[in-house]
Write a protein that holds these residues in place. Structure first.
Motif, PDB file in Angstrom:
ATOM      1  N   ARG A  86     -12.317 -41.096 -30.155  1.00  0.00           N
ATOM      2  CA  ARG A  86     -11.230 -40.373 -30.499  1.00  0.00           C
ATOM      3  C   ARG A  86     -10.152 -40.040 -30.587  1.00  0.00           C
ATOM      4  O   ARG A  86      -8.593 -40.272 -31.118  1.00  0.00           O
ATOM      5  CB  ARG A  86     -11.732 -39.211 -31.552  1.00  0.00           C
ATOM      6  CG  ARG A  86     -11.833 -37.460 -30.194  1.00  0.00           C
ATOM      7  CD  ARG A  86     -12.094 -36.938 -31.889  1.00  0.00           C
ATOM      8  NE  ARG A  86     -12.240 -35.427 -31.017  1.00  0.00           N
ATOM      9  CZ  ARG A  86     -13.343 -34.907 -30.208  1.00  0.00           C
ATOM     10  NH1 ARG A  86     -14.623 -35.659 -30.246  1.00  0.00           N
ATOM     11  NH2 ARG A  86     -13.736 -34.023 -29.847  1.00  0.00           N
ATOM     12  N   ARG A  88      -8.550 -41.843 -28.419  1.00  0.00           N
ATOM     13  CA  ARG A  88      -7.923 -43.842 -28.418  1.00  0.00           C
ATOM     14  C   ARG A  88      -7.022 -44.176 -29.543  1.00  0.00           C
ATOM     15  O   ARG A  88      -6.228 -44.808 -29.533  1.00  0.00           O
ATOM     16  CB  ARG A  88      -8.875 -45.190 -27.977  1.00  0.00           C
ATOM     17  CG  ARG A  88      -9.169 -44.469 -26.252  1.00  0.00           C
ATOM     18  CD  ARG A  88     -10.622 -44.953 -25.898  1.00  0.00           C
ATOM     19  NE  ARG A  88     -11.059 -44.506 -24.829  1.00  0.00           N
ATOM     20  CZ  ARG A  88     -11.526 -44.774 -23.816  1.00  0.00           C
ATOM     21  NH1 ARG A  88     -12.390 -46.323 -23.846  1.00  0.00           N
ATOM     22  NH2 ARG A  88     -11.688 -44.902 -21.980  1.00  0.00           N
ATOM     23  N   GLU A  89      -8.456 -43.388 -30.515  1.00  0.00           N
ATOM     24  CA  GLU A  89      -7.572 -44.259 -32.180  1.00  0.00           C
ATOM     25  C   GLU A  89      -6.669 -42.948 -32.492  1.00  0.00           C
ATOM     26  O   GLU A  89      -5.775 -43.500 -32.767  1.00  0.00           O
ATOM     27  CB  GLU A  89      -9.303 -43.155 -32.659  1.00  0.00           C
ATOM     28  CG  GLU A  89      -9.745 -44.477 -32.800  1.00  0.00           C
ATOM     29  CD  GLU A  89      -9.698 -45.857 -34.255  1.00  0.00           C
ATOM     30  OE1 GLU A  89      -8.937 -45.813 -34.491  1.00  0.00           O
ATOM     31  OE2 GLU A  89      -9.718 -46.773 -33.275  1.00  0.00           O
ATOM     32  N   GLN A  90      -6.241 -41.595 -31.142  1.00  0.00           N
ATOM     33  CA  GLN A  90      -4.866 -40.564 -31.984  1.00  0.00           C
ATOM     34  C   GLN A  90      -3.785 -41.752 -31.426  1.00  0.00           C
ATOM     35  O   GLN A  90      -3.412 -41.406 -31.820  1.00  0.00           O
ATOM     36  CB  GLN A  90      -5.683 -39.389 -31.603  1.00  0.00           C
ATOM     37  CG  GLN A  90      -4.576 -38.593 -32.153  1.00  0.00           C
ATOM     38  CD  GLN A  90      -4.775 -36.748 -31.723  1.00  0.00           C
ATOM     39  OE1 GLN A  90      -5.887 -36.051 -30.869  1.00  0.00           O
ATOM     40  NE2 GLN A  90      -4.704 -36.373 -32.774  1.00  0.00           N
ATOM     41  N   SER A  92      -3.548 -44.198 -29.862  1.00  0.00           N
ATOM     42  CA  SER A  92      -2.945 -45.913 -30.621  1.00  0.00           C
ATOM     43  C   SER A  92      -1.632 -46.341 -31.260  1.00  0.00           C
ATOM     44  O   SER A  92      -0.547 -46.735 -30.904  1.00  0.00           O
ATOM     45  CB  SER A  92      -4.086 -46.666 -30.424  1.00  0.00           C
ATOM     46  OG  SER A  92      -3.815 -47.686 -31.095  1.00  0.00           O
ATOM     47  N   LYS A 112     -11.920 -49.344 -29.565  1.00  0.00           N
ATOM     48  CA  LYS A 112     -11.846 -48.712 -31.255  1.00  0.00           C
ATOM     49  C   LYS A 112     -10.731 -49.096 -31.455  1.00  0.00           C
ATOM     50  O   LYS A 112     -10.426 -47.728 -31.215  1.00  0.00           O
ATOM     51  CB  LYS A 112     -12.884 -48.515 -31.645  1.00  0.00           C
ATOM     52  CG  LYS A 112     -12.729 -48.874 -33.438  1.00  0.00           C
ATOM     53  CD  LYS A 112     -13.598 -47.950 -34.666  1.00  0.00           C
ATOM     54  CE  LYS A 112     -13.823 -48.340 -35.909  1.00  0.00           C
ATOM     55  NZ  LYS A 112     -13.959 -47.300 -36.877  1.00  0.00           N
ATOM     56  N   ILE A 113      -9.868 -50.336 -31.937  1.00  0.00           N
ATOM     57  CA  ILE A 113      -8.368 -49.613 -32.432  1.00  0.00           C
ATOM     58  C   ILE A 113      -8.079 -50.681 -33.417  1.00  0.00           C
ATOM     59  O   ILE A 113      -8.617 -51.445 -34.361  1.00  0.00           O
ATOM     60  CB  ILE A 113      -7.419 -50.787 -31.337  1.00  0.00           C
ATOM     61  CG1 ILE A 113      -7.846 -49.933 -29.540  1.00  0.00           C
ATOM     62  CG2 ILE A 113      -6.312 -50.747 -31.833  1.00  0.00           C
ATOM     63  CD1 ILE A 113      -6.853 -50.137 -29.288  1.00  0.00           C
ATOM     64  N   SER A 114      -8.356 -49.078 -34.240  1.00  0.00           N
ATOM     65  CA  SER A 114      -8.497 -49.713 -35.945  1.00  0.00           C
ATOM     66  C   SER A 114      -6.813 -49.969 -36.360  1.00  0.00           C
ATOM     67  O   SER A 114      -6.923 -50.297 -37.616  1.00  0.00           O
ATOM     68  CB  SER A 114      -9.047 -48.682 -36.286  1.00  0.00           C
ATOM     69  OG  SER A 114      -8.833 -47.204 -36.367  1.00  0.00           O
ATOM     70  N   GLU A 115      -5.759 -50.004 -36.410  1.00  0.00           N
ATOM     71  CA  GLU A 115      -4.187 -50.342 -36.000  1.00  0.00           C
ATOM     72  C   GLU A 115      -4.618 -51.451 -36.931  1.00  0.00           C
ATOM     73  O   GLU A 115      -5.522 -52.685 -36.128  1.00  0.00           O
ATOM     74  CB  GLU A 115      -4.044 -50.624 -35.325  1.00  0.00           C
ATOM     75  CG  GLU A 115      -3.072 -48.752 -34.775  1.00  0.00           C
ATOM     76  CD  GLU A 115      -2.037 -48.820 -34.112  1.00  0.00           C
ATOM     77  OE1 GLU A 115      -0.614 -49.557 -34.176  1.00  0.00           O
ATOM     78  OE2 GLU A 115      -1.837 -49.239 -32.469  1.00  0.00           O
TER      79      GLU A 115
END
Length: 185
Positions: A86, A88-90, A92, A112-115
């Motif tokens: 989380r 990395r998700e925050q 990015s 995982k990069i959801s951008e």
């Protein structure tokens, strides 16, 4: 990849290694240095070590605080010392143009990069980092030996080598908010 003066740096996870990263980012002239940690003691330590601001990642206004601190430009570097997906998700989406996410903390979870398009449009990058080279160790020894880097604030306690299991227990369970425990023969 090297942090330069006046670059905005976010450091997620300001335990032992992350706390040193705050000090090194300050030496390199990074500004602002934004420390991110859920633990109040870690945030206080980060400020004492030279962070400009220290934020709780669960704060509802977290992203806005980072953007305010960077004048809306985002981070040049986001360092993940926690190894938590989380993070990395925050981090990015908070990278600015040509920003880099540097993965230091280790996890068995997939990256995982959801951008969506913004990651590509802003030419963002991801770097993995594991360990250091002899050159890095030599640089740290020279910095400490010349007095430019005082490692004393990073030493929480000196413990007898015979009590090594206790030291490991203290580190694993964060008893006494340890950064580094030195084993003495």
């Amino acid at each position: 990849m090297q942090v330069r003066s006046a670059q905005a740096v976010g450091i997620w996870g300001v335990g032992g290694v992350g706390a040193h990263a705050v000090r090194l980012a300050r030496m390199m002239g990074a500004t602002p240095i934004i420390a991110v940690d859920p633990l109040p003691n870690a945030r206080a330590r980060a400020l004492a070590f030279g962070a400009d601001i220290a934020l709780d990642p669960s704060d509802p206004g977290f992203a806005e605080a980072v953007l305010r601190a960077t004048d809306g430009l985002g981070l040049d570097y986001a360092f993940d010392f926690a190894g938590v997906p989380r993070v990395r998700e925050q981090a990015s989406p908070l990278l600015g143009n040509h920003g880099a996410l540097v993965l230091v903390g280790i996890t068995t979870e997939p990256l995982k990069i959801s951008e969506k398009m913004t990651f590509n449009l802003k030419n963002k990058k991801v770097f993995g980092h594991y360990g250091s080279s002899f050159d890095h160790v030599y640089e740290l020894i020279r910095l400490a030996g010349s007095g430019r880097l005082d490692l004393a604030p990073s030493i929480t306690d000196h413990i007898s080598l015979a009590d090594a299991p206790e030291a490991i227990y203290r580190l694993e369970n964060k008893i006494g908010d340890p950064i580094r425990l030195i084993l003495v023969p």
